[in-house]
Scaffold this active site. Structure first.
Site: not given
Length: 483
Positions: A251, A256, A263, A274, A333, A335, A337
């Site tokens: 990933k 993010d 957030k 991230d 949020d 995202e 996956r």
């Protein structure tokens, strides 16, 4: 202050350092081979007293004395005695803090190992303690030289291979620390191209329009609002006589914001990390290729910025994934996956790997489930799960299994209008397992039934200071038989 890290071939390589750190358990530190390395100006009774009076507790402790000449400081790092069956017998978790405490000027480190098998974890722990990224206006180059000392005639690992692994850890940590204005989607794609060129790997890059045209609705959707286009980057190390194909998928969310499920001002800072899963995959891939890995290794980087803008995906949007399954977005949020599901399905469709491993800073619930040191692993294969635990203890990249039970988890994603939603209905029902199973839903859709290991590394990817740790590099190299 970035330090150049080298592994010493002998004690002579430690000459001239400003400080010497000797690390080991109390009984090991007073054995003759360790005592023989002490500076000439240090009385042996004083050193023994330092060891005896230093109570290590659960996290180790450092005692210091000052000397005339070089080194001017001697640090004794006494490792903990306690070590449970779910921990690394090397006590590697205690080493980074010791190195950080001693790390001023040129540093020599003696790792007085209990067993040669502890070399990899101990060496990589030192590497984690010496971050290389700095945006301060002035930096001072310095050296850290590490001597591995195994008892008796035990053979140590090849130092050249250890050096490759340690540098890979530091590179992954460095790039994790880089802010998005320096390492955005475009820069990360170019770094992956450079790695491929350096090691002779085939590189395939799919950017925004190609992702859309190939049906990667998750990766395209997450990244379409950002100024820099999302990408799927595939690197292929393919020896002619490879007996199996191993795929690593990471990933790579370069930043993010949470998207429209925004957030808060306190939870958004730090989201440059991230991308740590993709960076661990990229660094491990380069090290594996340079080490001459016998397996065919396919590395896939799922790169995007989860930004807010006119094209941002909305809660209630329905995305069509590469697997052919549709996903109703109920949380922008969640995202990671989405991008990973496209990445793993694409790799399976094009390479049919014998083993598939994905790495991601995926859920905050991982830390709740398995703590700050152990990544959570969700695994379809009992033997691979057990091997991951064993390798984690040996390399210091600790993992702990979470329940693998797809039939108990799939209902959490039920949607009235699509094949599934992207976020769970019940946040108290094994969230790390559920997040892994979302990816597993798409693997099932493309017919993948070989061993698959999902690594949720949200907590261990970042230290308590907020710096990247390079977590995952040692785990991947260990699973590939290269550590």
């Amino acid at each position: 202050m970035p330090a150049q890290l080298t592994f010493a071939a002998s004690a002579a390589d430690l000459q001239g350092v400003d400080a010497l750190l000797v690390v080991g358990r109390a009984a090991r530190l007073v054995q003759p081979d360790v005592l023989a390395l002490l500076p000439a100006g240090l009385p042996e009774p004083l050193f023994r007293q330092m060891v005896r009076k230093t109570e290590p507790g659960d996290h180790g402790r450092v005692a210091t004395t000052w000397l005339d000449g070089a080194p001017s400081r001697l640090h004794v790092g006494v490792l903990p005695e306690a070590c449970s069956r779910h921990n690394a017998p090397s006590r590697a978790w205690a080493i980074p803090a010791m190195v950080s405490a001693a790390s001023k000027g040129n540093l020599g480190v003696v790792l007085a190992l209990e067993h040669a098998d502890h070399a990899a974890a101990s060496a990589l722990a030192v590497a984690r303690a010496l971050p290389t990224f700095s945006a301060t206006s002035s930096t001072v180059e310095r050296q850290a030289r590490v001597l591995l000392l195994a008892p008796g005639d035990q053979a140590l690992p090849d130092l050249a291979r250890l050096d490759l692994a340690a540098e890979a850890v530091r590179r992954a940590a460095h790039e994790t620390d880089e802010p998005p204005d320096r390492l955005g989607c475009d820069a990360l794609v170019e770094r992956a191209r450079a790695v491929g060129a350096a090691v002779g790997a085939t590189v395939t890059v799919l950017r925004r329009d190609a992702l859309r045209d190939q049906g990667c609705g998750g990766l395209f959707g997450v990244g379409r609002a950002a100024a820099q286009e999302p990408a799927l980057v595939i690197l292929d190390h393919a020896p002619a006589d490879a007996a199996r194909t191993v795929a690593w998928v990471g990933k790579g969310i370069v930043y993010d914001t949470g998207g429209l499920s925004l957030k808060t001002k306190t939870s958004m800072p730090g989201m440059k990390t991230d991308k740590a899963g993709a960076l661990a995959v990229l660094a491990a891939f380069e090290a594996a290729a340079r080490a001459g890995a016998p397996d065919r290794i396919v590395a896939a980087l799922c790169i995007a910025e989860n930004a807010v803008g006119p094209e941002a995906i909305r809660p209630d949007d329905v995305l069509t994934m590469f697997s052919g399954k549709t996903v109703e977005v109920n949380n922008t949020d969640a995202e990671g996956r989405l991008v990973l599901s496209d990445g793993v399905a694409w790799v399976v469709r094009h390479f049919s790997p014998d083993v598939l491993i994905d790495l991601a800073t995926l859920t905050g619930a991982q830390a709740v489930a398995t703590g700050k040191r152990h990544a959570a692993v969700y695994c379809s294969d009992e033997a691979l799960e057990a091997e991951a635990v064993r390798v984690g203890r040996r390399t210091g990249d600790l993992v702990h299994p979470v329940p693998y039970a797809p039939e108990l988890l799939r209902a959490e994603f039920r949607s009235p209008v699509a094949d599934m939603r992207n976020s769970v209905k019940d946040r108290s029902n094994a969230q790390p397992s559920c997040a892994g199973q979302f990816i597993g839903n798409h693997l099932a859709a493309v017919g993948y039934d070989k061993p698959w290991l999902h690594v949720d590394m949200a907590a261990p990817a970042v230290s308590s200071s907020g710096r990247g740790t390079g977590y995952g590099v040692g785990l991947l190299l260990g699973l590939a038989g290269l550590l």
